[in-house]
Design a protein around this motif. Sequence first.
Motif, PDB file in Angstrom:
ATOM      1  N   PRO A  40       0.897  -1.308  -0.042  1.00 21.24           N
ATOM      2  CA  PRO A  40       0.115   0.122  -0.068  1.00 21.24           C
ATOM      3  C   PRO A  40       1.034   1.308   0.129  1.00 21.24           C
ATOM      4  O   PRO A  40       1.939   1.290   0.518  1.00 21.24           O
ATOM      5  N   GLY A  41       0.198   2.385  -0.440  1.00 23.83           N
ATOM      6  CA  GLY A  41       0.997   3.515  -0.567  1.00 23.83           C
ATOM      7  C   GLY A  41       0.457   4.819   0.341  1.00 23.83           C
ATOM      8  O   GLY A  41       0.974   5.827   0.447  1.00 23.83           O
ATOM      9  N   SER A  42      -0.370   4.258   0.983  1.00 22.31           N
ATOM     10  CA  SER A  42      -0.971   5.314   2.017  1.00 22.31           C
ATOM     11  C   SER A  42      -1.720   4.701   3.093  1.00 22.31           C
ATOM     12  O   SER A  42      -2.157   3.430   3.145  1.00 22.31           O
ATOM     13  N   THR A  43      -2.013   5.450   4.222  1.00 22.78           N
ATOM     14  CA  THR A  43      -2.674   4.722   5.274  1.00 22.78           C
ATOM     15  C   THR A  43      -3.977   4.422   4.872  1.00 22.78           C
ATOM     16  O   THR A  43      -4.848   3.403   5.446  1.00 22.78           O
ATOM     17  N   GLU A  44      -4.682   5.347   3.995  1.00 27.10           N
ATOM     18  CA  GLU A  44      -6.007   4.938   3.644  1.00 27.10           C
ATOM     19  C   GLU A  44      -6.007   3.467   2.961  1.00 27.10           C
ATOM     20  O   GLU A  44      -6.817   2.756   3.030  1.00 27.10           O
ATOM     21  N   LEU A 155      11.029   8.051  22.977  1.00 30.49           N
ATOM     22  CA  LEU A 155      11.203   8.689  21.848  1.00 30.49           C
ATOM     23  C   LEU A 155      10.095   8.885  21.095  1.00 30.49           C
ATOM     24  O   LEU A 155       9.986  10.206  20.297  1.00 30.49           O
ATOM     25  N   LEU A 156       9.255   7.987  21.045  1.00 35.37           N
ATOM     26  CA  LEU A 156       8.135   8.225  20.070  1.00 35.37           C
ATOM     27  C   LEU A 156       7.015   9.039  20.715  1.00 35.37           C
ATOM     28  O   LEU A 156       6.604   8.928  21.766  1.00 35.37           O
ATOM     29  N   ILE A 157       6.461  10.248  20.163  1.00 36.73           N
ATOM     30  CA  ILE A 157       5.663  11.225  20.626  1.00 36.73           C
ATOM     31  C   ILE A 157       4.102  10.815  19.803  1.00 36.73           C
ATOM     32  O   ILE A 157       3.409  11.482  20.354  1.00 36.73           O
ATOM     33  N   GLY A 158       4.051  10.212  18.792  1.00 37.74           N
ATOM     34  CA  GLY A 158       2.854  10.228  18.166  1.00 37.74           C
ATOM     35  C   GLY A 158       2.715   9.140  17.162  1.00 37.74           C
ATOM     36  O   GLY A 158       3.683   8.655  16.485  1.00 37.74           O
ATOM     37  N   ILE A 159       1.672   8.470  17.107  1.00 40.19           N
ATOM     38  CA  ILE A 159       1.611   7.380  16.079  1.00 40.19           C
ATOM     39  C   ILE A 159       0.116   7.332  15.548  1.00 40.19           C
ATOM     40  O   ILE A 159      -0.965   7.684  16.020  1.00 40.19           O
ATOM     41  N   THR A 160       0.430   6.627  14.343  1.00 42.66           N
ATOM     42  CA  THR A 160      -0.798   6.361  13.495  1.00 42.66           C
ATOM     43  C   THR A 160      -1.047   4.826  13.281  1.00 42.66           C
ATOM     44  O   THR A 160      -0.046   4.419  12.817  1.00 42.66           O
ATOM     45  N   VAL A 161      -2.099   4.217  13.561  1.00 42.87           N
ATOM     46  CA  VAL A 161      -2.346   2.783  13.389  1.00 42.87           C
ATOM     47  C   VAL A 161      -3.487   2.526  12.694  1.00 42.87           C
ATOM     48  O   VAL A 161      -4.377   3.350  12.702  1.00 42.87           O
ATOM     49  N   VAL A 162      -3.388   1.374  11.990  1.00 44.76           N
ATOM     50  CA  VAL A 162      -4.644   0.961  11.361  1.00 44.76           C
ATOM     51  C   VAL A 162      -4.938  -0.403  11.995  1.00 44.76           C
ATOM     52  O   VAL A 162      -4.185  -1.063  12.072  1.00 44.76           O
ATOM     53  N   ASP A 165      -9.865  -4.036  11.851  1.00 46.12           N
ATOM     54  CA  ASP A 165     -11.081  -3.933  11.122  1.00 46.12           C
ATOM     55  C   ASP A 165     -10.959  -2.730  10.165  1.00 46.12           C
ATOM     56  O   ASP A 165     -12.021  -2.203   9.643  1.00 46.12           O
ATOM     57  N   GLY A 166      -9.867  -2.173   9.970  1.00 52.10           N
ATOM     58  CA  GLY A 166      -9.609  -0.905   9.112  1.00 52.10           C
ATOM     59  C   GLY A 166      -9.740   0.322   9.946  1.00 52.10           C
ATOM     60  O   GLY A 166      -9.455   1.381   9.303  1.00 52.10           O
ATOM     61  N   THR A 167      -9.988   0.505  10.985  1.00 52.94           N
ATOM     62  CA  THR A 167     -10.026   1.577  11.863  1.00 52.94           C
ATOM     63  C   THR A 167      -8.938   2.320  11.885  1.00 52.94           C
ATOM     64  O   THR A 167      -7.693   1.703  12.171  1.00 52.94           O
ATOM     65  N   VAL A 168      -8.789   3.712  11.346  1.00 55.33           N
ATOM     66  CA  VAL A 168      -7.469   4.511  11.525  1.00 55.33           C
ATOM     67  C   VAL A 168      -7.473   5.002  12.669  1.00 55.33           C
ATOM     68  O   VAL A 168      -8.643   5.954  13.141  1.00 55.33           O
TER      69      VAL A 168
END
Lengths: 462, 494
Positions: A40-44, A155-162, A165-168
């Motif tokens: 995949p090329g994006s979070t979406e 050192l991690l201050i923010g994260i985006t996960v999928v 069930d596909g929830t971002v």
Amino acid sequence: MGAPYGSAAVAALRGTGAEIRDAGPGDTVAGVVPRWVALPGSTEEVAALMRVCASLDLAAVPTGGGTRLHWGRPPERCDLLVGTRHLDGILEHASGDLVVRTQAGVTAEALAGALAAAGQELALDVPAGGSTVGGVLATAAAGPRRLRYGTARDLLIGITVVLADGTVARSGGKVVKNVAGYDLGKLFTGSYGTLGIITEAAFRLHPVSPVRRWTTVRLPGPDSWTVPDGSGRLEAPIGPIGPTGPAGPAGPAGMGDPVGPADTAGPIGPAALASALAAAQAEPSAVELDWAAPSGGVTVSALFEGAAADARAQAVQGLAGACGPWEVAGEAPAWWGETPGNGVPGEILLELRVPPASADRALRAVAARGLPARVRGSLASAVLHVALPAETGGPEFAAFVSGVRDDVRPLGGRLTVLAAPPELARRVDPWGPVGALPLMRRVKERFDPGRRMSPGRLAEGL
Amino acid sequence: MTDTTGATPVRGPALDRIARRLAAVLPPGAVITDPVRLRTYECDGLTHHRAVPGVVVLPETAGQIAAVVRICNEYGVPFVARGAGTGLSGGALPRTDGVLVVTSRMRRVLEVDLPNRRAVVEPGVTNLAITEAVRPHGYYYAPDPSSQQVCTIGGNVAENSGGAHCLKYGFTVNHVLALEIVTPDGDIVTLDADDPGYDLLGAFVGSEGTLGITTKVTVRLLRAPEAVTTLLAAFGSIEQGGRAVSAIIGGGIVPAAIEMMDALAIEAAEAAVACAYPAGAGAVLIVELDGPAAETALQSAEVERVCLESGAFELRTAADPAERAAIWKGRRSAFAAVGRISPAYIVQDGVVPRTALPGVLASIDRLSAEHGIRVANVFHAGDGNLHPLVLFDDAEPGAAERAEAVSGRILDLCVEHGGSITGEHGVGVDKARYMPKMFTDDDLDTMQLVRCAFDSRGLSNPGKVFPTPRLCGEVPGVRRGAHPLVESGRAEQF
Ligand SMILES: Cc1cc2nc3c(=O)[nH]c(=O)nc-3n(C[C@H](O)[C@H](O)[C@H](O)COP(=O)(O)OP(=O)(O)OC[C@H]3O[C@@H](n4cnc5c(N)ncnc54)[C@H](O)[C@@H]3O)c2cc1C
Ligand SMILES: Cc1cc2nc3c(=O)[nH]c(=O)nc-3n(C[C@H](O)[C@H](O)[C@H](O)COP(=O)(O)OP(=O)(O)OC[C@H]3O[C@@H](n4cnc5c(N)ncnc54)[C@H](O)[C@@H]3O)c2cc1C
């Protein structure tokens, strides 16, 4: 599952916009061959893929550079390998804020290159070789400077996960100080792809030190280390001092009271040296150990960074000299920051952790097993990697694991199997007892009730 | 500014029965039901949210806390943990229909282990007591909230508290090695940084009492630095001070602390503690450097140079601990000091990227002028953590509402600039309604999954942090929508 279903599934996967191909032998995950690979090329697109997996009940395993895909247990099932190679954008480098936001597939070297232009770095010591931001987080990998900067989770201050069930979902942000809501980033560090797919991360950065110095000491083998008493604890290697004042008649950069030969009956072991270095007001960033074979001597090396690094590296000479021949160098020892395994599938790699003052005992526990183990890692934090030869037999391996565990348990230590061929891994509990495991299982049940995300990779039920 | 849950305690017969059950598992005198004594626990440091707890218990051991929690589970009543009650977001606001678990009888330092640079303490130990226990040996516990003489380590863990020195040293989460907790089901579990798998320890820190009660804390101890240098720089304006901050950080120096105060905050501090900061300053900057003497010497020369270059008109360097204390005195007193120049005030806590500080401060100025509400700015400039003190006269009709509006708008500014609605005081009850400004429903629902994993019945400090807590469905994993293959006609069954 028949071919028609297969092609329908491929069509559904393609419908997400992600690049899809059939998996080959090169895509094996700890011995399990997936059916397809998605890039995949994006979070979406990751989210769309996960929705398809959810509806078709396909199991997915994420991968970054694939350098450590063989770590952990084989997945219970794996239909789709989700590669993050195309998620390779550095989204924002706010150099004035010492913060970077990147996609999960950015490699450690690409990131280091981009940050170096501003004289900054992510202080994780990830070696070159294709490791990605997502893989480093998922394996909770950290190198020598954990002593000073902590590990990925620090050192991690923010994260985006999928999620499965596909929830971002996002947590944290791009500011260093932030206590709004639960810190999902912490959950995902060390998750080995079992909770979801990391697609973006934001990190706190540090200025690159213009000068680095390593003070390296050669110590003799374990037979000659002094272990002062039977309590499992060494005497405090430093004397009392005032809260902010210098440590009396010490070297130019203030060493506290070094352990001198006069205080002890014989050569000092690595644990006492590491303890004294870690507590030294010369403030090393790292204190590492390399032990090529249990029959031989050990090498201990301390890194000094920042202003006056040279003077500080020299200032610990009293300590170093009490333990063995030493030198100060501008280059890291060749083994610095590398795990002792060969990094390819089939390697046997364990992680040994004990309270730092008990490191000598942990090393003796390894030596006592009589296998040609190689030990390397963070001595001052006593997080050590142990590699065994690939040809180690099943019974020997099992005896090694249980023997070392028996020896380090009373010290408050633990031995974890990071990687081992399946026929060996199956003979032992990879973690040993973990009190929080029932809670981890409940987290897994909530995040991935269908058990589709790298099921079983971490431990039974995760 | 209204009472949150009504002021009058109405303890029904159910709570009386629970109180009797609690008394049976706790030492004598550890169950409080007397209305007058209960009232002393009705709020934390955010005093405009009040609720008299149904029952207060003062347990002495983890086992007793577990027993209390199990009784709460049996009756389905909520419980709230409380340390010293210095929290500034209403996190320890009690429930009239529940049990308040106060850790004031759990104040022992259990173990100081210098060779391993760690200490094990009970949750009611104050932050400062840890440092005091190890100071004679040359060690200290790094996170230092201004409330450190009073606040407890249990509260610090719940809030992931910071302090002036967290710029260099990080927050509570970076200094906790292990926790013993009582889960919302009443089990005693250890979360250890050395555990493999999910970092539950990290997720628990900062969860504001919603994932269980901390009963034991293992903290990392640091060796006291060899040298500490404290500088005070006075500037004509906040902009100049801000420029100095950027130049220091941009130059590759990470000071232990960089704190800034504006003219109004200085005026208040002067009135309260006569800190004698340079007259006429539009802003003062406090920069503290610590570490090896050879390093701090080089860095302090650099900081001085940068401050002068950015327009500082006076520089003072503390030569000894007494002078250092004098420099910090004004800053440390700032919150309370504004009481001298205003009958009432709101302490706000928000974060912006450090480089956005000048713009955000200018916007705050505008807000202040538009609403006729004065704002004194005190902040951790190094990490962009603002503590605007919104001043108003509670006797003046409408002033409180205008102050609330300004305070809320400041949080909007923080979110608009990619920052946070709280840097260290937590969400509690106070900011739960702002959470949707920072997070989507999906983000919040995902956080709720963690909550449900720990506390499926929602008994542990309910009503805090999350705006609209959802029930934890007992049957997870219901599929959303129709099957795409079925939907697209590509498959009928599989
Ligand atoms: C100090 C240190 C020393 C190291 N030493 C070596 C060494 O000697 N040799 C070497 O080759 N490497 C070494 N590494 C690198 C490191 O261990 C791994 O290479 C790296 O962590 C994995 O990155 P990867 O992208 O290759 O992940 P992969 O190998 O692709 O995956 C590793 C695990 O992470 C999961 N994962 C990957 N990406 C994601 C994602 N986006 N979301 C969720 N889960 C994901 C995978 O499912 C898998 O379980 C070292 C790292 C450090 C910090
Ligand atoms: C003058 C002043 C200055 C301050 N300065 C700072 C500062 O510089 N930095 C900063 O970060 N904060 C600061 N604070 C805020 C406050 O002191 C901190 O949030 C502190 O950590 C709260 O500790 P406490 O013991 O008072 O907790 P409480 O107020 O009693 O409780 C706070 C939260 O923690 C939970 N809790 C308490 N104990 C436990 C436990 N054992 N287990 C589980 N949950 C528990 C409560 O349920 C509640 O949600 C300041 C407050 C004041 C009044």
